[in-house]
Design a protein around this motif. Structure first.
Motif, PDB file in Angstrom:
ATOM      1  N   LEU A 190       0.814  -1.203   0.000  1.00 12.98           N
ATOM      2  CA  LEU A 190       0.000   0.000   0.000  1.00 12.98           C
ATOM      3  C   LEU A 190       0.852   1.260   0.000  1.00 12.98           C
ATOM      4  O   LEU A 190       1.900   1.321   0.644  1.00 12.98           O
ATOM      5  CB  LEU A 190      -0.922   0.009   1.221  1.00 12.98           C
ATOM      6  N   ASP A 191       0.372   2.261  -0.705  1.00 12.36           N
ATOM      7  CA  ASP A 191       1.011   3.574  -0.760  1.00 12.36           C
ATOM      8  C   ASP A 191       0.546   4.364   0.459  1.00 12.36           C
ATOM      9  O   ASP A 191      -0.640   4.638   0.608  1.00 12.36           O
ATOM     10  CB  ASP A 191       0.609   4.268  -2.061  1.00 12.36           C
ATOM     11  N   ILE A 192       1.475   4.738   1.347  1.00 12.46           N
ATOM     12  CA  ILE A 192       1.108   5.426   2.569  1.00 12.46           C
ATOM     13  C   ILE A 192       0.394   6.747   2.272  1.00 12.46           C
ATOM     14  O   ILE A 192      -0.528   7.147   3.006  1.00 12.46           O
ATOM     15  CB  ILE A 192       2.339   5.663   3.476  1.00 12.46           C
ATOM     16  N   ALA A 193       0.762   7.430   1.193  1.00 13.58           N
ATOM     17  CA  ALA A 193       0.097   8.682   0.842  1.00 13.58           C
ATOM     18  C   ALA A 193      -1.378   8.435   0.503  1.00 13.58           C
ATOM     19  O   ALA A 193      -2.257   9.220   0.894  1.00 13.58           O
ATOM     20  CB  ALA A 193       0.803   9.353  -0.334  1.00 13.58           C
ATOM     21  N   LEU A 194      -1.652   7.345  -0.216  1.00 13.08           N
ATOM     22  CA  LEU A 194      -3.024   6.994  -0.559  1.00 13.08           C
ATOM     23  C   LEU A 194      -3.823   6.668   0.698  1.00 13.08           C
ATOM     24  O   LEU A 194      -4.948   7.145   0.883  1.00 13.08           O
ATOM     25  CB  LEU A 194      -3.036   5.798  -1.514  1.00 13.08           C
ATOM     26  N   VAL A 195      -3.238   5.866   1.582  1.00 15.82           N
ATOM     27  CA  VAL A 195      -3.957   5.449   2.789  1.00 15.82           C
ATOM     28  C   VAL A 195      -4.237   6.647   3.695  1.00 15.82           C
ATOM     29  O   VAL A 195      -5.338   6.803   4.227  1.00 15.82           O
ATOM     30  CB  VAL A 195      -3.173   4.362   3.536  1.00 15.82           C
ATOM     31  N   LYS A 196      -3.248   7.523   3.852  1.00 18.67           N
ATOM     32  CA  LYS A 196      -3.446   8.704   4.697  1.00 18.67           C
ATOM     33  C   LYS A 196      -4.516   9.623   4.120  1.00 18.67           C
ATOM     34  O   LYS A 196      -5.373  10.137   4.852  1.00 18.67           O
ATOM     35  CB  LYS A 196      -2.131   9.468   4.867  1.00 18.67           C
ATOM     36  N   LYS A 197      -4.485   9.832   2.815  1.00 16.70           N
ATOM     37  CA  LYS A 197      -5.464  10.727   2.201  1.00 16.70           C
ATOM     38  C   LYS A 197      -6.858  10.106   2.241  1.00 16.70           C
ATOM     39  O   LYS A 197      -7.860  10.816   2.405  1.00 16.70           O
ATOM     40  CB  LYS A 197      -5.063  11.047   0.763  1.00 16.70           C
ATOM     41  N   SER A 198      -6.923   8.788   2.104  1.00 17.96           N
ATOM     42  CA  SER A 198      -8.207   8.104   2.213  1.00 17.96           C
ATOM     43  C   SER A 198      -8.787   8.289   3.617  1.00 17.96           C
ATOM     44  O   SER A 198      -9.978   8.612   3.782  1.00 17.96           O
ATOM     45  CB  SER A 198      -8.050   6.616   1.903  1.00 17.96           C
ATOM     46  N   MET A 199      -7.950   8.093   4.633  1.00 13.24           N
ATOM     47  CA  MET A 199      -8.426   8.284   6.012  1.00 13.24           C
ATOM     48  C   MET A 199      -8.831   9.735   6.262  1.00 13.24           C
ATOM     49  O   MET A 199      -9.821   9.996   6.965  1.00 13.24           O
ATOM     50  CB  MET A 199      -7.354   7.850   7.011  1.00 13.24           C
TER      51      MET A 199
END
Length: 357
Positions: free
Chosen positions: A280-289
């Motif tokens: 998982l891309d941490i930037a994607l996960v953070k922005k999703s949250m």
């Protein structure tokens, strides 16, 4: 990483209802894990992913990481989704718990499954129906008329798209092409003109990495209720035979999601670390949250913090409105493929009695 649309989350589950599960009903006791214990005396519990690890699952990974399951006396094993689908696996005892929508539970119920949602994480729809922004022929839902829909074959998705088009003044006629692995790829290849996504995952992915999309939401165009009632499901068999297990798992999971709702960036890192196989891309996960938290997709944070609202409570009214819409659209079928015109009742398919109030 492959992208899976809301159509996949919804429609693939419908198709998999007819596929054989990994274990037969008679062998389900041998396949399940909840009756055994590990070396530390903790109850072994199997949680099956609904699809690939994403922010929908994040509360489970947080609960494991923070030791909430261990405190409840549980050793929770997170396993990949079965070929038969998570709902079918839970129904047949291959897994003890999974994620699903209450809509999926209702669809499986019309085919004879014995499932129940015991915690509803998502409290409002996140589905978006999109065309590539570069597609100058589509500027609003009625422009879907005569275009090609990237679909996984669901009559539910057809009903939603048709309602949106007609509400916007169109006729509701469109062609369809079956998606292979990714709706993004189907659109960019030119095989289809529009498809379905989740704003909190694929929508974020598109913002970060492209392609640019032009999207429309269901509530703005006549689709009633909450279609995306994502939450924890189990089988009626486990509820009747071991309600204490259900209570322990639900309340520990509830804690995990509540923590993630208050600590989005930390929870994002936990998901990335706990599910390395997903890359998982941490930037994607953070922005999703951030989108989930800012948009209050999991409930009114102020009311949850004050105790006025219980995190994970079932939205019986919103889900029933959507069920009624699907029944009126002839989107429900039984195990023989015959149309079911009577809407399933959300009060019969869900319970929030196991939540910590």
């Amino acid at each position: 990483m492959l992208s899976f649309s809301t159509a996949s989350h919804r429609a693939v589950r419908r198709l998999l209802a007819l596929v054989l599960a990994l274990c037969t009903v008679f062998a389900s006791a041998a396949c399940g894990s909840a009756a055994s214990t590990d070396a530390n005396g903790l109850r072994n519990v199997t949680f099956m992913l609904w699809w690939a690890p994403d922010t929908n699952h994040i509360g489970v990974y947080v609960a494991k990481n923070k030791g909430y399951y261990r405190e409840a006396g549980l050793n929770v094993n997170v396993v990949a989704v079965a070929q038969s689908g998570a709902e079918q696996a839970v129904n047949n005892g291959v897994a003890d718990f999974s994620l699903s929508t209450l809509t999926n539970v209702s669809t499986y119920a019309t085919k004879g499954a014995q499932l129940k949602q015991v915690m509803q994480v998502q409290q409002k729809p996140s589905a978006i129906w999109c065309a590539l922004k570069s597609n100058g022929a589509i500027h609003r839902p009625r422009d879907f008329d005569g275009k090609t829909f990237a679909t996984f074959g669901s009559s539910e998705s057809d009903a939603v798209v048709r309602r949106m088009i007609q509400t916007d003044g169109g006729t509701g006629t469109f062609d369809k092409v079956t998606v292979g692995t990714s709706t993004f790829q189907t659109l960019t290849s030119g095989r289809a003109d529009f498809g379905g996504f989740y704003s909190t995952w694929e929508g974020v992915q598109a913002e970060l990495n492209g392609p640019e999309l032009r999207c429309f939401t269901e509530p703005d165009y006549g689709v009633p209720g909450n279609a995306d009632s994502i939450g924890v499901i189990t089988s009626n068999k486990i509820i009747s035979s071991d309600p204490d297990l259900v209570k322990k798992f639900v309340q520990a999971t509830q804690r995990g999601y509540e923590y993630a709702y208050e600590h989005g960036d930390e929870a994002a890192q936990i998901l990335v670390d706990e599910a390395p196989e997903a890359n998982l891309d941490i930037a994607l996960v953070k922005k999703s949250m951030k989108m989930i938290i800012d948009g209050e997709y999991w409930g009114d944070r102020a009311k949850i913090n004050s105790g006025e609202q219980t995190f994970g409570a079932i939205d019986y009214d919103g889900t029933q409105q959507y069920f009624d819409f699907l029944a009126q659209s002839d989107a429900y079928t039984d195990a023989n493929g015959d149309v079911v015109t009577t809407a399933p009742q959300s009060k019969d398919l869900a319970t929030d009695t196991y939540l910590a109030k």
